[in-house]
Structures are given as structure tokens and as C-alpha cells.
Design a protein around this motif. Structure first.
Motif, PDB file in Angstrom:
ATOM      1  N   CYS A   1      -1.023  -0.402  -0.259  1.00 35.97           N
ATOM      2  CA  CYS A   1      -0.747   0.496  -1.350  1.00 35.97           C
ATOM      3  C   CYS A   1      -0.673  -0.358  -2.764  1.00 35.97           C
ATOM      4  O   CYS A   1      -0.362  -1.501  -2.721  1.00 35.97           O
TER       5      CYS A   1
ATOM      6  N   ASN B   1      -0.831   5.518  -2.963  1.00 37.97           N
ATOM      7  CA  ASN B   1      -0.696   5.010  -1.780  1.00 37.97           C
ATOM      8  C   ASN B   1      -2.036   5.313  -1.042  1.00 37.97           C
ATOM      9  O   ASN B   1      -2.972   5.475  -1.459  1.00 37.97           O
ATOM     10  N   ARG B   2      -2.030   4.780   0.163  1.00 36.75           N
ATOM     11  CA  ARG B   2      -3.353   5.003   0.927  1.00 36.75           C
ATOM     12  C   ARG B   2      -3.859   6.335   1.186  1.00 36.75           C
ATOM     13  O   ARG B   2      -5.060   6.678   1.183  1.00 36.75           O
TER      14      ARG B   2
ATOM     15  N   CYS C   1       2.418  -0.728   2.540  1.00 35.97           N
ATOM     16  CA  CYS C   1       2.990   0.701   2.134  1.00 35.97           C
ATOM     17  C   CYS C   1       4.464   0.844   2.712  1.00 35.97           C
ATOM     18  O   CYS C   1       5.122   1.989   2.459  1.00 35.97           O
TER      19      CYS C   1
END
Length: 118
Positions: free
Chosen positions: A33, A52-53, A100
Motif C-alpha cells: 500500500c 491500497n492495493r 497493507c
């Protein structure tokens, strides 16, 4: 060796735009992230935006509606499009990466200076 290298900073007048880039290397970019932070002289570092991803984002109230974060996983690059810049946006801007699973950012770039004149 993990590296985050920012670029794109500069001096603009109030109302202008800049696009910051952050190129990551030394780790699997898409597994982390990312975020943009800034620090003005005499002030604490503040989070500007996180991503984030999955692409979900969280902006600080001070930049919401003016800044846009994006990323190109194929290029291992994070971007920050900054529009309607204000003098109070003047700061050193940093990109950072974290696992993350945790909120603590582990990797940091050297920063790129943004100066907005009125």
C-alpha cells in the motif's frame, strides 16, 4: 534494495498544477500500500492521501477535491496530481510504502519540494 524516488516538484503560482511521480524499485510494488505525505517548515509531517492495493483511497480534508492519487503497477509508479494549488500546500512531499497489513509506513523517498506562491 528498496528505493522510492520522487520527482515533479517545483514552484508554481496559486491556482496552478503539478504532477508528482514516485518510482519504486527493490520490492514487489503491487504487494504494498502506498501514500503521499508532506511536511512544511516548522510543522509535523502529515498524510496527504493513502491508496491500497484495490485502489481505495483516503484523502486528507485539506486536499480533497484538488489532489488525485493514481498508480501504474506495470511501471511501479505512484502519482499525485495536484490542482488548484494554494500557498498552504507548500511543503516537501514524500511518497511511502507499507505492508497493507500494518499502518506503519516502512519505506520512504527523499522527497520533492513543492512551493506555491500567492
Amino acid at each position: 534494495q528498496v528505493q522510492l524516488v520522487e520527482s515533479g516538484g517545483g514552484s508554481v503560482q496559486s491556482g496552478g498544477s503539478l504532477r508528482l511521480s514516485c518510482v519504486a524499485s527493490g520490492y514487489t510494488y503491487s504487494n504494498y500500500c502506498m501514500g503521499w505525505f508532506r511536511q512544511a517548515p516548522g510543522k509535523e509531517r502529515e498524510g496527504v492521501v493513502h491508496i491500497n492495493r484495490g485502489g481505495s483511497t483516503r484523502y486528507s480534508d485539506s486536499v480533497k477535491g484538488r489532489f488525485t492519487i493514481s498508480q501504474d503497477n506495470a511501471k511501479n509508479t505512484l502519482y499525485l496530481q495536484m490542482n488548484s494549488l494554494k500557498p498552504e500546500d507548500t511543503a516537501m512531499y514524500y511518497c511511502a510504502a507499507r505492508s497493507c497489513a500494518y499502518w506503519e509506513y516502512k519505506y520512504w523517498g527523499q522527497g520533492t519540494q513543492v512551493t506555491v506562491s500567492s
